[in-house]
Design a protein around this motif. Structure first.
Motif, PDB file in Angstrom:
ATOM      1  N   SER A  94      81.981   6.787 -14.054  1.00  0.00           N
ATOM      2  CA  SER A  94      81.356   6.890 -15.510  1.00  0.00           C
ATOM      3  C   SER A  94      80.635   7.843 -15.587  1.00  0.00           C
ATOM      4  O   SER A  94      80.487   8.693 -16.524  1.00  0.00           O
ATOM      5  N   GLN A 147      76.068   5.101 -26.479  1.00  0.00           N
ATOM      6  CA  GLN A 147      77.173   6.128 -26.639  1.00  0.00           C
ATOM      7  C   GLN A 147      77.587   6.906 -28.086  1.00  0.00           C
ATOM      8  O   GLN A 147      77.986   7.917 -28.197  1.00  0.00           O
ATOM      9  N   TYR A 191      76.292   0.469 -22.872  1.00  0.00           N
ATOM     10  CA  TYR A 191      76.969   1.447 -23.657  1.00  0.00           C
ATOM     11  C   TYR A 191      76.567   1.588 -25.132  1.00  0.00           C
ATOM     12  O   TYR A 191      77.092   2.216 -26.008  1.00  0.00           O
ATOM     13  N   VAL A 225      85.169   6.030 -19.911  1.00  0.00           N
ATOM     14  CA  VAL A 225      83.955   6.484 -20.586  1.00  0.00           C
ATOM     15  C   VAL A 225      84.076   7.816 -21.264  1.00  0.00           C
ATOM     16  O   VAL A 225      83.466   8.113 -22.395  1.00  0.00           O
TER      17      VAL A 225
END
Length: 404
Positions: free
Chosen positions: A356, A38, A35, A237
């Motif tokens: 996700s 992100q 992640y 997410v």
């Protein structure tokens, strides 16, 4: 001594501390490597001229590949063992993150991220299976909570590192730094984790997978836990995917570093996952799980405000509830599955990361059409369904005293 007669790792022992330290680093690495991109999505949108939905693919391609890879990894681990596969997955995924820093274009970056997802499949489900096999049942909730807290810390650290470094240097340097941290964490994991004592190699190999699928999918409780994973992770997410776009734009116009600091709320997950694990060990998972989903929904509704402190409070509450829910649900899978635990964990995480990927990208379309209210509408539907699943699980008859 036969593995079946050897005592499991008990609370307070040196091996309990070593295994929890190792699993904390394992959870850290998985979430940090997965992640860390992100908060970079708005930067990638600008550099490569992408929409929000297109930019979200840098994460969705990894989680989608990871979801599929989990199933194959569970079968491989049934033959090769738990620790070797987990160590290899962490080390290679860290190296792949280093390589992402040298991608020449967006398709090449997506290719690297897809390969990272495939490689990283050797960690999450195997870790859950390891804990289910090696930790004494009455302490499993605590150990799983500590593993999830490592995930929370990794998710926070990966996002903060890439946000700050990309703000002051470049997103390439940021990914290189996270990859280097992943290599160090993989070494500590290898050094600390006790070897498996209750693992027995399966002899059916790939031919045993269909029977394993049928066994777990025909269980009265496991499919509901799998559905819960899809819904909750998709919502979690999605919120973090698009809250950055909201806070970077008007009327807030925050900097990349400040938006990245929102990830400090992951520290709440470090507490809530352990707290919920202890609560579930004491009162039973079926009595705790649905309440955590209610907490998530309350946090989501707070983010509809246009007052920044209330938005941040909503994200904090939402994050607290998510990690608590994930801790309870994932430990329940380990207790509910009576055999082929790695496959059961892999199926849970297959739906977890599939949510996700699917919900995370689909919500980007709603962001493009209706901005934040559209995102909240999609996530509200997911959380209402998750609450209904939690209430359904509350009526599930336990398999025994150890599965409450």
């Amino acid at each position: 001594m036969l593995a079946a007669t050897m005592p499991r790792i008990a609370l307070g022992s040196a091996e309990f501390k070593r295994s929890n330290r190792a699993m904390f680093f394992g959870g850290f690495t998985t979430f940090a490597l997965l992640y860390c991109v992100q908060p970079l999505m708005p930067l990638l949108s600008h550099e490569f001229a992408l929409t929000a939905a297109q930019s979200s693919m840098v994460l969705s391609v990894s989680t989608g590949a990871l979801a599929v890879s989990l199933l194959a990894s569970s079968a491989i681990s049934e033959r090769l063992g738990r620790k070797p596969l987990m160590v290899a997955a962490m080390a290679v995924a860290a190296i792949m993150t280093l390589l992402c820093a040298f991608a020449h274009n967006y398709p090449q970056l997506l290719l690297m991220r897809g390969l990272l997802g495939i490689v990283l499949g050797g960690m999450p489900a195997i870790a859950m299976a390891y804990l289910g096999e090696e930790i004494e049942p009455q302490s499993l909730g605590l150990s799983m909570g500590l593993y999830i807290s490592g995930s929370a810390f990794g998710g926070m650290a990966g996002r903060v590192i890439t946000s700050v470094l990309s703000d002051h240097f470049s997103w390439r340097l940021a990914l290189a730094a996270v990859g280097a941290a992943g290599v160090a964490a993989a070494f500590e994991f290898w050094r600390s984790l006790p070897p498996s004592r209750h693992f027995a190699p399966a002899h059916g190999g790939w031919r045993a997978l269909p029977a394993g699928f049928r066994q777990h999918l025909s269980d009265e409780g496991l499919p509901w836990l799998f559905a819960l994973a899809f819904l909750l992770m998709g919502a979690f997410v999605s919120l973090y995917n698009y809250i950055a776009y909201r806070l970077l734009g008007g009327p807030f116009s925050l900097s990349q570093s400040v938006v990245g600091a929102v990830s400090f709320f992951y520290l709440l997950g470090i507490y809530s996952s352990v707290w919920a694990g202890r609560l579930a060990d004491r009162y039973g998972r079926r009595n705790v799980l649905w309440m955590m989903a209610v907490i998530m929904f309350g946090g989501l509704l707070l983010t509809l405000s246009n007052w920044l402190p209330l938005i941040l409070a909503g994200v904090a509450v939402f994050t607290f509830g998510f990690f608590a829910t994930h801790s309870v649900a994932s430990s329940w899978v380990g207790r509910r599955a009576t055999s082929n635990k790695a496959l059961a964990s892999a199926l849970y995480l297959f739906f977890y990361y599939l949510g996700s990927s699917v919900v995370g990208s689909a919500t980007g379309i709603m962001w493009g059409r209706a901005q934040w209210p559209g995102v909240v509408a999609v996530l509200s539907c997911s959380l209402v369904l998750a609450l209904l699943v939690g209430l359904r699980l509350r009526t599930l008859a336990p398999l025994g005293q150890s599965e409450r």
